[in-house]
Design an enzyme around this catalytic site. Structure first.
Site, PDB file in Angstrom:
ATOM      1  CB  VAL A   1      49.776  20.177  32.425  1.00 56.20           C
ATOM      2  CG1 VAL A   1      49.498  18.810  32.549  1.00 56.20           C
ATOM      3  CG2 VAL A   1      50.699  20.694  33.669  1.00 56.20           C
TER       4      VAL A   1
ATOM      5  CG  HIS B   1      50.234  13.555  32.402  1.00 57.57           C
ATOM      6  ND1 HIS B   1      51.126  14.276  31.791  1.00 57.57           N
ATOM      7  CD2 HIS B   1      49.536  12.488  31.399  1.00 57.57           C
ATOM      8  CE1 HIS B   1      52.136  12.435  32.335  1.00 57.57           C
ATOM      9  NE2 HIS B   1      50.821  11.440  31.536  1.00 57.57           N
TER      10      HIS B   1
ATOM     11  N   PRO C   1      68.590  15.163  25.676  1.00 55.92           N
ATOM     12  CG  PRO C   1      68.462  17.257  27.119  1.00 55.92           C
ATOM     13  CD  PRO C   1      67.378  16.194  26.713  1.00 55.92           C
TER      14      PRO C   1
ATOM     15  CB  THR D   1      59.255  11.660  26.774  1.00 54.78           C
ATOM     16  OG1 THR D   1      58.992  10.624  28.616  1.00 54.78           O
ATOM     17  CG2 THR D   1      60.105  10.978  25.959  1.00 54.78           C
ATOM     18  CB  SER D   2      62.113  11.019  32.107  1.00 59.12           C
ATOM     19  OG  SER D   2      60.867  10.139  32.315  1.00 59.12           O
TER      20      SER D   2
ATOM     21  CD  GLN E   1      54.823  12.352  29.348  1.00 57.12           C
ATOM     22  OE1 GLN E   1      56.204  11.910  28.228  1.00 57.12           O
ATOM     23  NE2 GLN E   1      55.479  11.405  30.394  1.00 57.12           N
TER      24      GLN E   1
END
Length: 251
Positions: free
Chosen positions: A103, A119, A216, A190-191, A101
């Site tokens: 950039v 992205h 995390p 990634t969230s 994702q």
């Protein structure tokens, strides 16, 4: 203490397709602020208000100023051991694919060559008229302010997927196909708040892949994962490498 079960190690070693799916967290370890975690405002604008086609149409000078600022941050950052481990894994095996994702260009700078940049890339621009793409540094366009096409002299825009825009369908289709065929999927930093990357990970898992999440905090994807490691990729990934390839320690 070992991180992975022996059965999982054997699956990784036998896998004909391994996917690394990375998000902003891996680059945050290199000092690049996460998009949603920048904490506030840039010249009294939220990032979400600048990363849109409407914002660019209204004020391209402001949008380019913001992207120039962000690009400088990315330029001054360095790949961390998480990026480097993925790059080394790709060099070791053609079965390893990278979908990001991000950039910021840190994956290619770490040595990764085959990358799907969902992205876009902050170091590229594309023409709003003829769709030609340019490397801002290689093509001498890495200067502050608005930039213009070398072919038709029309306005250039950052080669980024903005809010309200569709993904490049060729890249997206390739990503779906890779995830359907994967035996292992690493989801790193990634969230899981962006729906398409999250669905890519779930597609791999629903088709039988082992899911390994390094982040995390737990995410909406965590319950679907076989493993969740609540730490930094730059610390966890080298340990996993050393378990999978004990005779080839990372240098």
């Amino acid at each position: 203490m070992d991180l992975l079960q022996q059965e999982s190690l054997e699956t990784i070693l036998r896998a004909k397709s391994i996917i690394f799916l990375t998000g902003a967290g891996i680059s945050n370890e290199s000092g690049i602020p996460t998009f949603r975690g920048e904490g506030g405002l840039w010249k009294n604008f939220r990032a979400e208000e600048l990363a849109t086609p409407g914002a660019f149409e209204k004020n391209p000078e402001l949008v380019w100023e913001w992207y120039d600022w962000r690009r400088n941050i990315c330029k001054n950052a360095n790949p961390n051991p998480g990026h480097i481990t993925i790059a080394k894994w790709q060099k070791k095996s053609s079965s390893v694919s990278l979908i990001t994702q991000n950039v910021d260009g840190l994956h290619p700078r770490s040595g990764s060559e085959s990358i799907i940049e969902l992205h876009g890339n902050i170091f590229r621009a594309r023409c709003t008229n003829c769709s030609a793409k340019f490397d801002l540094e290689e093509d001498g366009l890495d200067h502050p302010g608005v930039k213009f096409c070398k072919h038709c002299e029309s306005l250039l825009r950052p080669d980024i997927v903005w809010f309200g825009e569709e993904y490049d369908q060729t890249l997206l289709t390739k990503s779906w196909e890779l995830c359907k065929q994967a035996q292992v999927v690493f989801v790193i930093g990634t969230s899981a708040n962006v729906s398409v990357p999250a669905q890519l990970a779930l597609t791999a898992i629903r088709n039988g892949a082992i899911g390994i999440e390094i982040n995390p905090a737990e995410t909406n994807l965590t319950p679907s994962m076989k493993y969740h490691f609540g730490g930094k990729s730059g610390e966890v990934l080298p340990k996993i490498w050393n378990e999978v390839f004990p005779n080839e320690p990372l240098k």
